[in-house]
Design an enzyme around this catalytic site. Structure first.
Site, PDB file in Angstrom:
ATOM      1  N   ILE A 216     -37.994  19.924 -37.878  1.00  0.00           N
ATOM      2  CA  ILE A 216     -37.582  19.427 -39.155  1.00  0.00           C
ATOM      3  C   ILE A 216     -38.829  18.579 -39.497  1.00  0.00           C
ATOM      4  O   ILE A 216     -39.098  18.465 -40.729  1.00  0.00           O
ATOM      5  CB  ILE A 216     -36.278  18.736 -39.326  1.00  0.00           C
ATOM      6  CG1 ILE A 216     -35.082  19.809 -38.707  1.00  0.00           C
ATOM      7  CG2 ILE A 216     -35.851  18.143 -40.783  1.00  0.00           C
ATOM      8  CD1 ILE A 216     -35.130  21.061 -39.627  1.00  0.00           C
ATOM      9  N   GLU A 217     -39.354  17.722 -38.679  1.00  0.00           N
ATOM     10  CA  GLU A 217     -40.294  16.742 -39.214  1.00  0.00           C
ATOM     11  C   GLU A 217     -41.591  17.332 -39.233  1.00  0.00           C
ATOM     12  O   GLU A 217     -42.486  17.014 -40.236  1.00  0.00           O
ATOM     13  CB  GLU A 217     -40.307  15.704 -38.073  1.00  0.00           C
ATOM     14  CG  GLU A 217     -39.406  14.705 -37.939  1.00  0.00           C
ATOM     15  CD  GLU A 217     -39.538  13.644 -39.008  1.00  0.00           C
ATOM     16  OE1 GLU A 217     -40.261  13.728 -40.052  1.00  0.00           O
ATOM     17  OE2 GLU A 217     -38.391  13.081 -39.129  1.00  0.00           O
ATOM     18  N   SER A 218     -42.011  18.442 -38.558  1.00  0.00           N
ATOM     19  CA  SER A 218     -43.511  19.085 -38.552  1.00  0.00           C
ATOM     20  C   SER A 218     -43.506  20.387 -38.413  1.00  0.00           C
ATOM     21  O   SER A 218     -44.706  21.079 -38.093  1.00  0.00           O
ATOM     22  CB  SER A 218     -44.327  18.098 -37.241  1.00  0.00           C
ATOM     23  OG  SER A 218     -43.840  18.852 -35.891  1.00  0.00           O
TER      24      SER A 218
END
Length: 359
Positions: A216-218
Site C-alpha cells: 500500500i505504501e510503495s
C-alpha cells in the site's frame, strides 16, 4: 498518478511528527531541514514546468519512479502500481536516439536507489547485475531482460513498432509504453521476502502485515519517495518514525536518507516502528485483532490520533476500545477517524494483508 497533483504535492509544505509516521508537530531544527527539502522540490518542479509545460509536471512519488535525463528533455516513468513503463522525450534533435538510450537505461537499472538522484537530470544510474525490473518485463520475443544487448534490441523494436506521438502546448512528445507482466507486484514482493521474514522474526510482527504495508505504501518500489519526504519501501519518515526507531535501538538522532533508501534498512526500520506501535504505544489494547486495526491506522496517522477517535483521555480510550468487538473497532476507525486518508488506509492494508497469509 495525476501529473498536476504530483506537481502541487511536491511543493506543498512539509510537516513532520515524532509521535506518528506522518502527522505534523513543530520542531525548529526539523523545520529548517524540511524547508531545505521543500526548496529543492520547488526548484525541481519549476525546472520541469519551464521545460515541459505546466500540464506535464511529473515527479517521482511512492509508487512512481521518474527519472529525467538529456538535460531534462527525456524522462522515464515506471508506474509500479499500474505496472507500466513510459519513456518520453521532447528532444527536438534526434528524439529516437534519446528514447533508445532512456529505454535501455530504464530496463537495466539496478536495485540500489542510493546512487540515483531523482531530482536532477544527472546520468548517475548504475546498472546492476540483475536489473530491478528483471522478470517483470519481457521483450518482444517473450524473454526477460538482463543484459545490454537484449535491452538494446528491444529498444529498437519498440521504436520501430510502438512509437507514439502527441502534442502538449508547443511540444511534440515522442514516447513508448512498455507493459509489465501481470504478476509484477507478486514478483517484487518475493524479491523482498527474505528481508521481511528476518524483520518479522526480529520484532515479532506478522510478515503478512509488513508485506501489506509495503504494497500500500510503495507497491514494492525501492526508489519510493513522497512529498512528505517519506522514504523507501515502507515510506519511513526520518524525523518521526525514524527518530523513534533509532531511540529504540539506543541510537542518537535520525536515520539518513541513504540509510532509509537501503531496502534492508527500510524494512527493518518500518517493522521496528510497527513493533513499537503494537508493543508500546498501543499495547493497552487487549484484543489482538483490535490492536492490529489500531496499529495499521497508526502507521499512517499516528497512535495519538487513533486513541482520540475513542476518547481524548488516553486511558479511557483504551477502556472504550477494549469494551468493543474487533469489528466495532474496525467500523469506528474506518468511519470516524478525522483523516480520510487514514480511514481508507486501514481498509486497503487490511484487504491486502489477506492475500499475503499464503506467503
Amino acid at each position: 498518478m495525476n501529473k498536476k497533483l504530483i506537481g502541487l504535492l511536491v511543493i506543498a509544505p512539509l510537516l513532520i511528527s515524532c509521535s506518528s509516521n506522518k502527522k505534523p508537530l513543530f520542531h525548529e531544527e526539523w523545520v529548517k531541514d524540511t524547508n531545505g527539502f521543500d526548496i529543492l522540490m520547488g526548484q525541481f518542479a519549476h525546472n520541469i514546468e519551464n521545460i515541459w509545460g505546466m500540464n506535464e509536471v511529473l515527479i517521482a512519488g511512492p509508487k512512481d519512479y521518474v527519472k529525467y535525463s538529456d538535460q531534462y528533455f527525456t524522462r522515464s516513468h515506471i508506474n509500479f502500481d499500474a505496472g507500466s513503463i513510459t519513456i518520453e522525450t521532447i528532444a527536438g534533435t534526434n528524439p529516437t536516439a534519446s528514447l533508445r538510450q532512456a529505454i535501455i537505461t530504464t530496463l537495466l537499472i539496478g536495485e540500489d536507489p542510493g546512487n540515483v538522484d531523482l531530482y536532477s537530470d544527472a546520468n548517475d544510474i548504475q546498472l546492476g547485475k540483475e536489473p530491478l525490473l528483471y522478470g517483470q518485463v519481457l521483450d518482444n520475443t517473450g524473454q526477460p531482460i538482463r543484459w545490454q544487448g537484449r535491452a538494446a534490441s528491444f529498444a529498437d523494436y519498440l521504436i520501430q513498432n510502438k512509437l507514439q506521438r502527441r502534442t502538449s502546448g508547443l511540444h511534440v512528445i515522442w514516447s513508448v509504453t512498455i507493459p509489465m507482466v501481470p504478476n509484477h507486484l507478486d514478483k517484487r514482493a518475493h524479491k523482498y521476502l527474505p528481508m521481511v521474514r528476518q524483520a518479522a522474526a526480529r520484532y515479532g510482527v506478522d510478515q503478512s502485515l509488513i508485506l501489506a504495508i509495503m504494497q500500500i505504501e510503495s507497491s514494492f518500489n525501492p526508489y519510493a519517495v513522497s512529498h512528505a519526504d517519506a522514504l523507501g519501501l515502507m515510506q519511513v519518515v526520518q524525523h518521526s518514525a525514524g527518530v523513534d526507531v533509532f531511540r529504540m535501538k539506543g541510537k542518537w538522532g535520525k536515520p539518513s536518507r541513504s540509510y532509509l533508501l537501503d531496502p534492508e534498512n527500510n524494512i527493518d526500520a518500518g517493522t521496528a516502528y510497527l513493533s513499537l506501535l503494537q508493543s508500546s504505544y498501543l499495547a493497552g489494547i487487549t484484543d489482538p485483532t483490535s490492536r492490529r486495526y489500531a496499529v495499521i491506522t497508526a502507521y499512517n496517522g499516528g497512535a495519538g490520533s487513533v486513541l482520540k477517535v475513542f476518547s481524548s483521555n488516553r486511558n479511557k480510550a483504551f477502556n472504550v476500545i477494549n469494551d468493543l468487538s474487533p469489528s466495532e473497532v474496525y467500523q469506528t476507525l474506518t468511519k470516524k477517524h478525522p483523516s480520510a486518508e487514514s480511514r481508507r488506509y486501514l481498509y486497503k492494508v487490511n484487504t491486502a494483508q489477506k492475500s499475503y497469509h499464503r506467503y
